[in-house]
Enzyme design. Structure first.
Site, PDB file in Angstrom:
ATOM      1  N   ASP A 266       0.710  -1.197  -0.217  1.00 61.39           N
ATOM      2  CA  ASP A 266      -0.381  -0.168   0.332  1.00 61.39           C
ATOM      3  C   ASP A 266       0.892   1.784  -0.403  1.00 61.39           C
ATOM      4  O   ASP A 266       1.644   1.520   0.739  1.00 61.39           O
ATOM      5  CB  ASP A 266      -0.831   0.067   1.257  1.00 61.39           C
ATOM      6  CG  ASP A 266      -1.779   0.450   0.868  1.00 61.39           C
ATOM      7  OD1 ASP A 266      -1.682   1.938   0.309  1.00 61.39           O
ATOM      8  OD2 ASP A 266      -2.557   0.383   2.148  1.00 61.39           O
TER       9      ASP A 266
ATOM     10  N   ASP B 173      -3.467   7.239  -2.958  1.00 59.61           N
ATOM     11  CA  ASP B 173      -3.124   6.363  -2.521  1.00 59.61           C
ATOM     12  C   ASP B 173      -3.614   4.447  -3.273  1.00 59.61           C
ATOM     13  O   ASP B 173      -4.881   5.041  -3.990  1.00 59.61           O
ATOM     14  CB  ASP B 173      -3.942   6.343  -1.369  1.00 59.61           C
ATOM     15  CG  ASP B 173      -4.688   5.424  -0.442  1.00 59.61           C
ATOM     16  OD1 ASP B 173      -3.858   4.856  -0.138  1.00 59.61           O
ATOM     17  OD2 ASP B 173      -4.972   5.548   0.588  1.00 59.61           O
TER      18      ASP B 173
ATOM     19  N   HIS C 142     -12.021   5.712   1.835  1.00 58.22           N
ATOM     20  CA  HIS C 142     -11.895   7.290   2.804  1.00 58.22           C
ATOM     21  C   HIS C 142     -11.819   8.851   1.720  1.00 58.22           C
ATOM     22  O   HIS C 142     -11.575   7.956   0.293  1.00 58.22           O
ATOM     23  CB  HIS C 142     -11.164   7.277   4.145  1.00 58.22           C
ATOM     24  CG  HIS C 142      -9.722   7.124   2.676  1.00 58.22           C
ATOM     25  ND1 HIS C 142      -8.745   8.123   2.303  1.00 58.22           N
ATOM     26  CD2 HIS C 142      -9.362   6.186   3.211  1.00 58.22           C
ATOM     27  CE1 HIS C 142      -7.580   7.791   1.569  1.00 58.22           C
ATOM     28  NE2 HIS C 142      -7.356   6.094   2.074  1.00 58.22           N
TER      29      HIS C 142
ATOM     30  N   HIS D 124      -6.771  10.449   5.666  1.00 53.46           N
ATOM     31  CA  HIS D 124      -8.159   9.702   6.006  1.00 53.46           C
ATOM     32  C   HIS D 124      -8.895  11.067   5.963  1.00 53.46           C
ATOM     33  O   HIS D 124      -9.865  10.764   7.965  1.00 53.46           O
ATOM     34  CB  HIS D 124      -7.701   8.938   6.777  1.00 53.46           C
ATOM     35  CG  HIS D 124      -7.601   7.936   6.727  1.00 53.46           C
ATOM     36  ND1 HIS D 124      -6.135   6.886   6.048  1.00 53.46           N
ATOM     37  CD2 HIS D 124      -8.349   6.901   5.938  1.00 53.46           C
ATOM     38  CE1 HIS D 124      -5.971   5.628   6.225  1.00 53.46           C
ATOM     39  NE2 HIS D 124      -7.159   5.379   5.563  1.00 53.46           N
TER      40      HIS D 124
ATOM     41  N   GLU E 239     -10.959   1.592  -1.387  1.00 55.14           N
ATOM     42  CA  GLU E 239      -9.880  -0.110  -1.177  1.00 55.14           C
ATOM     43  C   GLU E 239     -11.051  -1.082  -0.178  1.00 55.14           C
ATOM     44  O   GLU E 239     -10.734  -1.463   0.705  1.00 55.14           O
ATOM     45  CB  GLU E 239      -9.214   0.731   0.146  1.00 55.14           C
ATOM     46  CG  GLU E 239      -9.682   1.111   0.528  1.00 55.14           C
ATOM     47  CD  GLU E 239      -8.199   1.203   2.097  1.00 55.14           C
ATOM     48  OE1 GLU E 239      -7.679   0.900   2.140  1.00 55.14           O
ATOM     49  OE2 GLU E 239      -7.867   2.901   2.216  1.00 55.14           O
TER      50      GLU E 239
ATOM     51  N   GLU F 285      -6.286  -1.165  -4.184  1.00 54.27           N
ATOM     52  CA  GLU F 285      -6.765   0.602  -3.608  1.00 54.27           C
ATOM     53  C   GLU F 285      -6.957   1.248  -5.277  1.00 54.27           C
ATOM     54  O   GLU F 285      -5.398   1.438  -5.284  1.00 54.27           O
ATOM     55  CB  GLU F 285      -5.831   1.380  -2.293  1.00 54.27           C
ATOM     56  CG  GLU F 285      -6.914   2.036  -2.184  1.00 54.27           C
ATOM     57  CD  GLU F 285      -6.388   2.641  -0.717  1.00 54.27           C
ATOM     58  OE1 GLU F 285      -5.216   2.242  -0.658  1.00 54.27           O
ATOM     59  OE2 GLU F 285      -6.504   3.563  -0.435  1.00 54.27           O
TER      60      GLU F 285
HETATM   61 MN    MN Z   1      -4.010   3.121   0.924  1.00 52.57          MN
HETATM   62 MN    MN Z   2      -6.363   4.267   2.027  1.00 51.53          MN
END
Ligand code: MN
Ligand code: MN
Length: 295
Positions: A88, A99, A159, A167, A192, A280
């Site tokens: 990630d 992200d 998010h 976030h 995600e 994600e």
């Molecule tokens: Mn992530």
């Molecule tokens: Mn994330």
């Protein structure tokens, strides 16, 4: 601070996403049996900088039943074996974040589990547009995962993203909830899905390698003062213990934590030790659909 025009902001989100997509592909190629986990994490963070971005959070490398918040320690001796590996990655350009995560199956036994979180992500992306409800997104993710006989992880979610906030609201659940919000044009969100053959819930484990600054606080201990100065540069974004100066680090971290300045991010693992896959992407919501920045 002068308000930036939306187009200039979106360009920074796109740039962060593009850097991330390139680094993610380089990282996938490095995840091989016998390679040190810490080597891959440091490679990812270095390549982000070389390509003109900054890490928005430490490269997360979560194995098997681990879901998130795992990153190698500074003296980590672990090498990849036959695990299910989640990478990630977060990249920011001037605070604007991409992200994205991918699952690499070194076991050769979890292809279906890997595909199901990818499929859930793709199905969610298909329905995102101005006016879509987060309830609909959670529903399509849950349905796609359950249809294949797996469980979505109910207490992990997508998010929003905002400047120097990895976030931000809204929460985008991986299951259908009663309450939700509508997404609007130019919202930037990370989707995600996590899928598992376990209970479908994560719990905190004891390990902490990632921290975040809650608020700068006055401290007397010299090492803690120095550490506070060092972590201000992350602007509230999460950072790794292995990024910090080593000198009396545990004392300094403990002092800042006790002063209420630091938040810890313990590793999250599947409650029944089920194996977890994750996929994600970050998207910009448009009138008729969405633009994936991290593709
Ligand atoms: Mn992530
Ligand atoms: Mn994330």
């Amino acid at each position: 601070m002068e308000e930036e025009g939306i187009e200039r902001v979106l360009e920074k989100y796109r740039k962060a996403g593009k850097i991330l997509a390139g680094v993610r592909e380089e990282a996938i190629a490095k995840v091989k049996e016998g390679v040190l986990l810490v080597e891959v994490a440091e490679f990812v963070e270095q390549r982000i900088r070389e390509r003109g971005g900054e890490p928005a959070f430490p490269c997360n490398i979560s194995l098997n039943e681990e879901a998130a918040h795992a990153t190698p320690s500074m003296d980590d001796t672990r090498v990849f074996g036959n695990e299910l590996v989640k990478i990630d990655i977060g990249v920011h350009v001037d605070g604007y974040i991409g992200d994205s995560a991918v699952t690499v199956d070194l076991s050769g036994e979890h292809e279906e589990l890997v595909r199901v979180s990818e499929a859930a992500l793709n199905e969610a992306i298909k329905i995102i547009r101005d006016g879509v409800s987060t309830i609909e997104i959670g529903e399509v993710i849950e349905h796609t995962i359950r249809e294949q006989g797996y469980r979505p992880v109910v207490n992990l979610s997508g998010h929003g993203l905002a400047r120097y906030n990895s976030h931000a609201p809204p929460t985008i659940p991986n299951v259908r909830y009663e309450h939700g919000v509508l997404l609007s044009e130019n919202d930037v969100v990370a989707i995600e899905p996590f899928a598992t053959d376990g209970a479908g819930k994560v719990v905190e484990s004891g390990t902490v390698e990632i921290y975040g600054l809650i608020k700068a606080k006055p401290v007397r201990v010299t090492e803690a003062k120095k550490l506070m100065e060092a972590i201000k540069s992350y602007q509230g974004l999460p950072f790794a213990k292995r990024w910090l100066p080593r000198e009396r680090l545990d004392l300094a971290l403990r002092t800042l934590k006790n002063a209420g300045a630091l938040r810890e991010y313990p590793v999250l693992r599947e409650e029944e030790k089920g194996v977890i896959s994750q996929a994600e992407h970050t998207v910009i919501v448009t009138k008729d659909g969405c633009e994936v920045t991290t593709q």
